[in-house]
Design an enzyme around this catalytic site. Sequence first.
Site, PDB file in Angstrom:
ATOM      1  N   ASP A 273      17.525 -10.105  -3.330  1.00  0.00           N
ATOM      2  CA  ASP A 273      18.844  -9.728  -3.850  1.00  0.00           C
ATOM      3  C   ASP A 273      19.255  -8.329  -3.398  1.00  0.00           C
ATOM      4  O   ASP A 273      20.446  -8.050  -3.265  1.00  0.00           O
ATOM      5  CB  ASP A 273      18.874  -9.803  -5.389  1.00  0.00           C
ATOM      6  CG  ASP A 273      18.902 -11.251  -5.891  1.00  0.00           C
ATOM      7  OD1 ASP A 273      18.736 -11.454  -7.113  1.00  0.00           O
ATOM      8  OD2 ASP A 273      19.071 -12.163  -5.056  1.00  0.00           O
TER       9      ASP A 273
ATOM     10  N   HIS B 266       0.817  -1.221   0.000  1.00  0.00           N
ATOM     11  CA  HIS B 266       0.000   0.000   0.000  1.00  0.00           C
ATOM     12  C   HIS B 266       0.846   1.265   0.000  1.00  0.00           C
ATOM     13  O   HIS B 266       0.326   2.363  -0.184  1.00  0.00           O
ATOM     14  CB  HIS B 266      -0.936  -0.003   1.204  1.00  0.00           C
ATOM     15  CG  HIS B 266      -1.964  -1.096   1.146  1.00  0.00           C
ATOM     16  ND1 HIS B 266      -2.885  -1.201   0.136  1.00  0.00           N
ATOM     17  CD2 HIS B 266      -2.171  -2.166   1.948  1.00  0.00           C
ATOM     18  CE1 HIS B 266      -3.649  -2.262   0.327  1.00  0.00           C
ATOM     19  NE2 HIS B 266      -3.242  -2.872   1.411  1.00  0.00           N
TER      20      HIS B 266
END
Length: 272
Positions: A88, A49
Site C-alpha cells: 500500500d 537486517h
Amino acid sequence: MPAPVNLFKKALREETGLLTGLWVALANPHSAEICAGAGFDWILIDAEHGPNDIPLIAAQLAAVTRHPAHPVVRLPVGEPWMIKQALDIGAQTLMIPMVETAEQAKMLAKALRYPPFGIRGMGASLGRASDFGRVSDYADTANDEVCLIAQIESRLGVENAEAILATEGVDAVLIGPADLSADMGYRGKATVPEVMETVEALIGKIKASGKPAGIMTGDAEMIALARRAGVRFMANGTDTGLLARAAASMAAEMRNAGGAASAPAKGAGGYS
Ligand SMILES: O=C(O)C(=O)C[C@H](O)[C@@H](O)CO
C-alpha cells in the site's frame, strides 16, 4: 489509469542480461537516493537486517523515484499484514526471507494479490501505491504488477525448491548463501565446496523452472559461479559496507599522510 508497470518484473521476464543490484540498509532516504542514482538496475531496501519501518521504507520509495533503479523491499518475515502495508505504500516487488515450503510460498503469493486469487485487503486508495486514489484502476490491475521474490536460504528450502518454484505467484527466487551456509553448518564459510555445489545445483533448479534466479554475495568465487551459472539478478555489496570501507580508507590515508604513527584501521567495514 492502471497500476504502474513493474519494469523490474518485466525485465526479469523479457530480457536475458544480468540485473545488477545493491543492498541498501542505511534506512535513510538520502543515502537510498544516492545509491539508486549510482547505476544499478535495482536496489534492495532491507527491512530484515536494516533498521527500517514502514514510514522509513515509504520515504525511501519516494526518494528513489527519479532514478531507474527498481526498489525491491525485503520484509523481516512473510506476514500478510506486513505485505499489505508494504504494497500500500507503493512497493511493487517484495523479497521475503527464509521461504522453506510450498505452503508458505502459496500463502505469500496470495498475500501479494487481491481476491479472488489472493487475500490482499482493499485499501490502497489510502496509500502511495495508487497515488492516493488517483490511479483509478489500481485494484483491478495491481495483481499483474506485483512481484514476489522468495528467498531460499536453508536446507529445508533447498529440499523443497521445486515445489516452491512450482507455486503460482512466486515470480523469482533469490539465494541467500550466508544463511544457507550457516544452516549447513558452515557459518561464515559460504565458499566451501559443499555450499558452492548446493548453490550451483539450486541455480540449475530455478532456471529449469523457467523462473529467474538471483543471489546476494560478496564472495569472488560465488560471484564467478553465479555469473557462470546464469543468474539473472545479483547484488555484490551493501551501502553500509561501502560507507564503512571508504571511511576507513580515507582515515588511514589521512593518518599516513600526516605521518602519525597510528594503529591500522580495525575491522574496516567489509561486506557482511
Ligand atoms: O543469507 C544471505 O546471504 C542473505 O539473505 C543476505 C544477508 O541477509 C546479508 O548478508 C546481506 O548483507
